[in-house]
Design a protein around this motif. Structure first.
Motif, PDB file in Angstrom:
ATOM      1  N   MET A 211     -42.109  89.668  -9.637  1.00 29.09           N
ATOM      2  CA  MET A 211     -42.591  90.678 -10.599  1.00 29.09           C
ATOM      3  C   MET A 211     -43.911  90.207 -11.205  1.00 29.09           C
ATOM      4  SD  MET A 211     -40.659  92.197 -13.984  1.00 29.09           S
ATOM      5  CE  MET A 211     -40.722  90.648 -14.883  1.00 29.09           C
ATOM      6  N   SER A 212     -44.925  91.034 -11.107  1.00 28.98           N
ATOM      7  CA  SER A 212     -46.250  90.684 -11.600  1.00 28.98           C
ATOM      8  C   SER A 212     -46.389  91.074 -13.067  1.00 28.98           C
ATOM      9  CB  SER A 212     -47.318  91.398 -10.764  1.00 28.98           C
ATOM     10  OG  SER A 212     -48.567  91.338 -11.389  1.00 28.98           O
ATOM     11  N   ALA A 213     -46.674  90.072 -13.924  1.00 29.20           N
ATOM     12  CA  ALA A 213     -46.904  90.374 -15.340  1.00 29.20           C
ATOM     13  C   ALA A 213     -48.120  91.268 -15.507  1.00 29.20           C
ATOM     14  CB  ALA A 213     -47.073  89.084 -16.124  1.00 29.20           C
ATOM     15  N   GLU A 214     -49.088  91.120 -14.628  1.00 32.00           N
ATOM     16  CA  GLU A 214     -50.290  91.945 -14.721  1.00 32.00           C
ATOM     17  C   GLU A 214     -49.976  93.413 -14.490  1.00 32.00           C
ATOM     18  OE1 GLU A 214     -54.858  92.062 -12.937  1.00 32.00           O
ATOM     19  OE2 GLU A 214     -53.339  90.759 -12.035  1.00 32.00           O
ATOM     20  N   ARG A 215     -49.067  93.696 -13.557  1.00 32.55           N
ATOM     21  CA  ARG A 215     -48.706  95.085 -13.266  1.00 32.55           C
ATOM     22  C   ARG A 215     -48.150  95.787 -14.497  1.00 32.55           C
ATOM     23  NH1 ARG A 215     -47.064  97.536  -8.085  1.00 32.55           N
ATOM     24  NH2 ARG A 215     -46.325  99.624  -8.581  1.00 32.55           N
ATOM     25  N   TYR A 216     -47.394  95.058 -15.302  1.00 30.54           N
ATOM     26  CA  TYR A 216     -46.735  95.643 -16.475  1.00 30.54           C
ATOM     27  C   TYR A 216     -47.428  95.239 -17.777  1.00 30.54           C
ATOM     28  CZ  TYR A 216     -43.399  96.202 -12.737  1.00 30.54           C
ATOM     29  OH  TYR A 216     -42.818  96.524 -11.522  1.00 30.54           O
ATOM     30  N   ALA A 217     -48.694  94.910 -17.696  1.00 30.26           N
ATOM     31  CA  ALA A 217     -49.426  94.401 -18.856  1.00 30.26           C
ATOM     32  C   ALA A 217     -49.430  95.391 -20.014  1.00 30.26           C
ATOM     33  CB  ALA A 217     -50.862  94.051 -18.458  1.00 30.26           C
ATOM     34  N   ARG A 218     -49.493  96.675 -19.731  1.00 31.40           N
ATOM     35  CA  ARG A 218     -49.530  97.655 -20.816  1.00 31.40           C
ATOM     36  C   ARG A 218     -48.172  97.811 -21.494  1.00 31.40           C
ATOM     37  NH1 ARG A 218     -53.686  96.261 -19.643  1.00 31.40           N
ATOM     38  NH2 ARG A 218     -55.629  97.446 -19.352  1.00 31.40           N
ATOM     39  N   HIS A 219     -47.097  97.497 -20.790  1.00 32.88           N
ATOM     40  CA  HIS A 219     -45.802  97.386 -21.447  1.00 32.88           C
ATOM     41  C   HIS A 219     -45.788  96.163 -22.360  1.00 32.88           C
ATOM     42  CE1 HIS A 219     -42.958  99.819 -18.583  1.00 32.88           C
ATOM     43  NE2 HIS A 219     -43.697 100.583 -19.355  1.00 32.88           N
ATOM     44  N   LEU A 220     -46.208  95.058 -21.795  1.00 34.70           N
ATOM     45  CA  LEU A 220     -46.108  93.786 -22.518  1.00 34.70           C
ATOM     46  C   LEU A 220     -47.034  93.730 -23.721  1.00 34.70           C
ATOM     47  CD1 LEU A 220     -45.927  91.435 -19.396  1.00 34.70           C
ATOM     48  CD2 LEU A 220     -44.033  92.371 -20.745  1.00 34.70           C
ATOM     49  N   ALA A 221     -48.010  94.640 -23.781  1.00 34.46           N
ATOM     50  CA  ALA A 221     -48.905  94.703 -24.940  1.00 34.46           C
ATOM     51  C   ALA A 221     -48.284  95.472 -26.102  1.00 34.46           C
ATOM     52  CB  ALA A 221     -50.230  95.353 -24.549  1.00 34.46           C
ATOM     53  N   LEU A 222     -47.139  96.116 -25.866  1.00 34.99           N
ATOM     54  CA  LEU A 222     -46.493  96.902 -26.908  1.00 34.99           C
ATOM     55  C   LEU A 222     -45.747  96.000 -27.890  1.00 34.99           C
ATOM     56  CD1 LEU A 222     -44.925  99.715 -24.693  1.00 34.99           C
ATOM     57  CD2 LEU A 222     -46.731 100.050 -26.396  1.00 34.99           C
ATOM     58  N   ALA A 223     -45.801  96.343 -29.173  1.00 34.99           N
ATOM     59  CA  ALA A 223     -44.980  95.648 -30.159  1.00 34.99           C
ATOM     60  C   ALA A 223     -43.506  95.945 -29.860  1.00 34.99           C
ATOM     61  CB  ALA A 223     -45.335  96.123 -31.568  1.00 34.99           C
ATOM     62  N   GLY A 224     -42.712  94.902 -29.741  1.00 34.58           N
ATOM     63  CA  GLY A 224     -41.294  95.085 -29.472  1.00 34.58           C
ATOM     64  C   GLY A 224     -40.955  95.202 -28.002  1.00 34.58           C
ATOM     65  N   PHE A 225     -41.945  95.106 -27.138  1.00 32.29           N
ATOM     66  CA  PHE A 225     -41.689  95.183 -25.694  1.00 32.29           C
ATOM     67  C   PHE A 225     -42.349  93.972 -25.043  1.00 32.29           C
ATOM     68  CE2 PHE A 225     -41.180  96.327 -21.475  1.00 32.29           C
ATOM     69  CZ  PHE A 225     -40.528  97.547 -21.327  1.00 32.29           C
ATOM     70  N   GLY A 226     -41.549  92.930 -24.826  1.00 36.07           N
ATOM     71  CA  GLY A 226     -42.079  91.697 -24.261  1.00 36.07           C
ATOM     72  C   GLY A 226     -41.458  91.378 -22.920  1.00 36.07           C
ATOM     73  N   PRO A 227     -41.602  90.154 -22.461  1.00 37.18           N
ATOM     74  CA  PRO A 227     -41.035  89.751 -21.166  1.00 37.18           C
ATOM     75  C   PRO A 227     -39.529  89.964 -21.070  1.00 37.18           C
ATOM     76  CG  PRO A 227     -42.609  88.110 -21.944  1.00 37.18           C
ATOM     77  CD  PRO A 227     -42.413  89.069 -23.064  1.00 37.18           C
ATOM     78  N   ASP A 228     -38.806  89.777 -22.183  1.00 38.66           N
ATOM     79  CA  ASP A 228     -37.354  89.979 -22.139  1.00 38.66           C
ATOM     80  C   ASP A 228     -37.008  91.434 -21.849  1.00 38.66           C
ATOM     81  OD1 ASP A 228     -36.968  87.322 -22.665  1.00 38.66           O
ATOM     82  OD2 ASP A 228     -36.496  87.600 -24.789  1.00 38.66           O
ATOM     83  N   GLU A 229     -37.735  92.354 -22.480  1.00 41.13           N
ATOM     84  CA  GLU A 229     -37.473  93.774 -22.263  1.00 41.13           C
ATOM     85  C   GLU A 229     -37.823  94.188 -20.830  1.00 41.13           C
ATOM     86  OE1 GLU A 229     -37.173  93.050 -26.391  1.00 41.13           O
ATOM     87  OE2 GLU A 229     -38.825  92.536 -25.033  1.00 41.13           O
ATOM     88  N   GLN A 230     -38.938  93.661 -20.324  1.00 45.17           N
ATOM     89  CA  GLN A 230     -39.302  93.975 -18.945  1.00 45.17           C
ATOM     90  C   GLN A 230     -38.291  93.385 -17.971  1.00 45.17           C
ATOM     91  OE1 GLN A 230     -42.108  96.001 -18.182  1.00 45.17           O
ATOM     92  NE2 GLN A 230     -41.022  96.087 -16.225  1.00 45.17           N
ATOM     93  N   ALA A 231     -37.777  92.215 -18.289  1.00 48.23           N
ATOM     94  CA  ALA A 231     -36.760  91.594 -17.440  1.00 48.23           C
ATOM     95  C   ALA A 231     -35.469  92.421 -17.448  1.00 48.23           C
ATOM     96  CB  ALA A 231     -36.486  90.170 -17.904  1.00 48.23           C
ATOM     97  N   ARG A 232     -35.126  92.995 -18.601  1.00 45.96           N
ATOM     98  CA  ARG A 232     -33.937  93.868 -18.652  1.00 45.96           C
ATOM     99  C   ARG A 232     -34.126  95.095 -17.766  1.00 45.96           C
ATOM    100  NH1 ARG A 232     -34.365  93.399 -24.496  1.00 45.96           N
ATOM    101  NH2 ARG A 232     -33.264  91.514 -25.152  1.00 45.96           N
ATOM    102  N   LEU A 233     -35.340  95.654 -17.788  1.00 45.58           N
ATOM    103  CA  LEU A 233     -35.627  96.773 -16.884  1.00 45.58           C
ATOM    104  C   LEU A 233     -35.442  96.350 -15.437  1.00 45.58           C
ATOM    105  CD1 LEU A 233     -38.823  98.712 -18.069  1.00 45.58           C
ATOM    106  CD2 LEU A 233     -36.440  99.460 -18.113  1.00 45.58           C
TER     107      LEU A 233
END
Length: 246
Positions: free
Chosen positions: A1-23
């Protein structure tokens, strides 16, 4: 999973690597790959949900192309579930897409619901909606339900994984099965797109845990007036599906 691909998610307050990992670890079951299912599937796949199960037993027809933006003219005559899986795999290889070219019923429906983390009702008939609701109540799975016809749409989230809230049967009676559909009444193409996009938002909130879902209310959209109404939903104690005597 590329952090760069989901960078706009990870820039959100309350949406970090843990939330993306849950997805990434989540499974979404989507019933219907039509006008509502198209934006739902596109946005869930683009967001990086780990597994998408797409159930639709229909084939792509030329009349679908006015609103079912998942498909192109090259897909005419193809099973929708298979065409959808091919498009979504090209959109995001991080997401595993499982096409089901059949109507899920009885035990197969119960098994599919039980294996999902969130269920999205994108179908176009009340029989399937009621069966899906019963399966979600039985398996205690959250259900995101949408509908669109003419210039109108509606959205509701039923947190059936939590006690005390209403289910779809609390809102609609079984006699509603004879109500209208868009085949005979038409629908403005972007209206299911609006509702389907919001369904994807709710599913992503549930799957990631990034924010509370908009449960316990019915959102009504009027495209003519560009107006929204919100109605509070209450559990029906006498509901034959989720009520005390069920």
């Amino acid at each position: 999973m590329s952090a760069e691909r989901y960078a706009r998610h990870l820039a959100l307050a309350g949406f970090g690597p843990d939330e993306q990992a849950r997805l990434r670890a989540a499974t979404a079951l989507v019933i219907g790959a039509g006008g509502l299912g198209s934006p739902v599937l596109l946005y869930l796949a683009a967001a990086g949900i780990g597994r998408l199960v797409v159930s639709d037993f229909d084939t792509v027809d030329v009349t679908n192309l006015q609103r079912q933006v998942l498909f192109t003219g090259a897909d005419l005559g193809r099973p929708k579930a298979e065409a959808a899986a091919e498009r979504l795999a090209a959109l995001n290889p991080d997401t595993r897409v499982v096409p089901v070219n059949a109507r899920l019923m009885d035990d197969t429906l119960l098994d599919a619901v039980a294996a999902a983390d969130v269920v999205l009702d994108c179908c176009d008939n009340f029989g399937t909606r009621f069966a899906l609701n019963r399966a979600c109540v039985s398996a205690r799975k959250p259900l995101v339900s949408g509908a669109a016809i003419r210039f109108e749409g509606q959205l509701a989230v039923f947190r059936l994984d939590r006690p005390g809230g209403p289910c779809y049967r609390c809102l609609w009676q079984e006699e509603a099965e004879g109500l209208e559909n868009c085949r005979g009444n038409g629908v403005l193409g972007p209206v299911p797109g609006v509702i389907g996009s919001l369904m994807a938002v709710e599913a992503l909130k549930i799957a990631s845990g990034c924010a509370p879902a908009a449960s316990g209310k019915l959102l009504l959209y009027d495209a003519i007036e560009n107006d929204w109404r919100t109605l509070k939903l209450e559990r029906d104690p006498a509901c034959p599906v989720c009520g005390a005597g069920a």
